[in-house]
Design an enzyme around this catalytic site. Structure first.
Site, short mmCIF file in Angstrom:
data_model
loop_
_atom_site.label_atom_id
_atom_site.label_comp_id
_atom_site.label_asym_id
_atom_site.label_seq_id
_atom_site.Cartn_x
_atom_site.Cartn_y
_atom_site.Cartn_z
N ASP A 25 -4.25 6.35 -36.56
CA ASP A 25 -4.19 7.82 -36.50
C ASP A 25 -4.81 8.41 -37.76
OD1 ASP A 25 -2.65 7.48 -34.23
OD2 ASP A 25 -0.74 7.78 -35.28
N1 URA Z 1 1.09 3.36 -34.54
C1 URA Z 1 1.00 4.69 -34.78
O1 URA Z 1 1.86 5.44 -34.39
N2 URA Z 1 -0.07 5.13 -35.44
C2 URA Z 1 -1.06 4.34 -35.91
O2 URA Z 1 -2.00 4.82 -36.52
C3 URA Z 1 -0.94 2.97 -35.67
C4 URA Z 1 0.15 2.50 -34.98
#
Ligand code: URA
Length: 237
Positions: free
Chosen positions: A102
């Site tokens: 993310d």
């Molecule tokens: N899980 C998440 O919620 N975000 C990420 O970036 C990776 C794994």
């Protein structure tokens, strides 16, 4: 890339021999005989030598990046936000990110130009361990820990068993290390949300045996030989 270099890098012959083959009319680009030795070949051009289509061998590149928060894991972004590619701009090969973090997540991101490796690392059937440090709001009760370990419903999907340990309990937050073996969208955030704890900070610290270690935020390194050997073993099953 120069035509003779392209032919040589496909392992057909030396550059000099490639020039001779070209002069003699044995080389076609996009179906047309080319006799001009200095000719450049662009991406997407089809090159034939003596009737056989050739492809240059490109060197495999595997990079470990410590992604900072605020960067999109994508090769390009329509909204022109910073992407992880901005951090590896000096790598000549066309690498791309393996899987996704993310925008708000930091930490270990692998980039490679090897499509098969990327598929192997992201395909759920291989169950590659991904380890995160998560700071979550509030206290994580034993009951919640047990639910997260067993699997929780994150909205139409029940996660498979995870590994989890509490690293530090502060007054208002809990620092946790969690390993998952799947890669659903926002999975870690959704897992904690499912038990009632909000993730306030998330960092990926390992993918399989590839560790983030002390790599500085925003920096990258090439994988070491042992890491490449490990990935080779994984690929061979
Ligand atoms: N899980 C998440 O919620 N975000 C990420 O970036 C990776 C794994």
């Amino acid at each position: 890339m120069r035509l003779n270099k392209y032919i040589a890098s496909a392992g057909i012959c030396s550059r000099r021999r490639a020039d001779a083959l070209t002069e003699d009319g044995n080389v076609k680009v996009n179906g047309l005989v080319v006799r001009e030795m200095g000719r450049d070949v662009k991406e997407g051009d089809v090159v034939e030598v003596s009737g056989r289509v050739i492809r240059p061998e490109t060197e495999r590149v595997c990079i470990v990046l410590n992604k900072p928060k605020g960067y999109i894991t994508s090769v390009r972004d329509a909204q022109k936000r910073p992407t992880v590619m901005d951090l590896v701009g000096d790598i000549p090969e066309r690498v791309f990110p393996v899987g996704r973090l993310d925008c708000d997540t930091s930490g270990l991101l692998i980039l490679t130009n090897d499509g098969a490796l990327s598929q192997m690392l992201t395909h759920p059937k291989h169950r590659i361990r991904k380890t995160y440090r998560a700071r979550v709001g509030g206290v994580l009760s034993d009951g919640r820990i047990a639910r997260l370990k067993k699997g929780v419903d994150i909205g139409g999907f029940v996660t498979s068993p995870a590994e989890l340990r509490v690293l530090r309990q502060a007054e208002r937050t809990t620092l946790v290390e969690i390993s998952i073996f799947e890669g659903k969208n926002h999975q870690v955030r959704r897992m904690f949300a499912a038990v009632g704890n909000k993730v306030v900070e998330l960092e990926r610290v390992a993918v399989g045996e590839i560790l983030l270690g002390r790599l500085r935020t925003g920096h990258y390194r090439k994988m070491t030989r042992p890491e490449l050997a490990y990935l080779g073993e994984l690929s061979r099953g």
